[in-house]
Design a protein around this motif. Sequence first.
Motif, PDB file in Angstrom:
ATOM      1  N   THR A   1       5.671   8.630  -1.714  1.00 31.00           N
ATOM      2  CA  THR A   1       4.813   8.742  -0.528  1.00 31.00           C
ATOM      3  C   THR A   1       5.363   8.044   0.714  1.00 31.00           C
ATOM      4  O   THR A   1       5.259   8.571   1.828  1.00 31.00           O
TER       5      THR A   1
ATOM      6  N   ALA B   1      -4.469   4.697  -5.934  1.00 29.15           N
ATOM      7  CA  ALA B   1      -3.166   4.646  -5.267  1.00 29.15           C
ATOM      8  C   ALA B   1      -3.103   3.394  -4.412  1.00 29.15           C
ATOM      9  O   ALA B   1      -4.063   3.048  -3.724  1.00 29.15           O
TER      10      ALA B   1
ATOM     11  N   ASP C   1       2.528   4.037  -4.609  1.00 24.61           N
ATOM     12  CA  ASP C   1       3.192   4.591  -3.439  1.00 24.61           C
ATOM     13  C   ASP C   1       4.387   3.708  -3.092  1.00 24.61           C
ATOM     14  O   ASP C   1       4.213   2.517  -2.775  1.00 24.61           O
TER      15      ASP C   1
ATOM     16  N   ASP D   1      -0.147   0.701  -2.126  1.00 20.57           N
ATOM     17  CA  ASP D   1       1.173   0.436  -1.584  1.00 20.57           C
ATOM     18  C   ASP D   1       1.894  -0.537  -2.516  1.00 20.57           C
ATOM     19  O   ASP D   1       1.472  -1.673  -2.684  1.00 20.57           O
TER      20      ASP D   1
END
Length: 223
Positions: free
Chosen positions: A146, A94, A125, A96
Motif C-alpha cells: 500500500t 490494516a 501496510d 501502517d
Amino acid sequence: MSLALPKGLIVSCQARADNPLHGPVFMGAMALAARDGGAKGLRANGPSDIRAVKSADLPVIGIHKVFSDEYPVYITPDFGAAAAIVEAGAEIVALDCTMRPRNGESPEVLVRRIREELKAEVFADISTFEEGVAAADWGATYVATTLSGYTEYTEPKPEFPDLELLEKLAKRVSVPVVAEGRYNTPEWVKRGFDAGAHAVVVGTMITNPREITKMFVRGGVPA
C-alpha cells in the motif's frame, strides 16, 4: 487459522471529507455495488463507514485514519484506533507497519496486541521489502504494498504499481501478499496476480467518480 480474506479483487470504499460521496450512506451503497460487481472484500475507513459497508456481507479490511501534525503515521496508529474498528465489525485491521516515527506503540507491538487481544487478523501496510519481511515475522496475517511511493524514503511516487516489490515479497514471506497502490486498470490488476498477489486492492478508479472525471477531462477534452 482460516483466512478471512479470499483471493480476488478488494474494493476500497473511501471518500474524504471534501468529497461529495463522503459518509456512511454513500459508502454503504458503494460496497453493495462492489459486491454485485464481483469484489471479494472491502476496505473502509472509520467505525461509521465500516458499519455501513458490513451490509454487503463481505470481509472488511478496516482502517482508522488519525491525523497528526507531529507524526507521519495516520493509518490505525494506535491500539485504541484498532479496537474501535474491530468493535464496528472489521475482521481485518490494516495498520501502517513502516519504520516511520509514530505517537505510541511500535508496529511490532500493535500487530501482537491486535492478534492476541482483539482476535482480529492484521493487514500490514508497508513501503519496502524489509518492512514487509519484518511485518510477516511479527505475525501479520497479510502484507500489502500500500505505502510504496508514499513514504519519504520511497518517494517520488512512481506512476505505476510497484510490481518488483510485490514479486519479491511473494517469493520471500510465508503469508499472503496483497497488491495495493496505483492498480488503476484491469491489466495492472492481472499483472499483480501474475506477480504473486493473493488479492489486489483498487480504490480511486472504482469508487471516486470525481477523480475519474478529472482523468477523462485531462486526457480527452480539448483545451
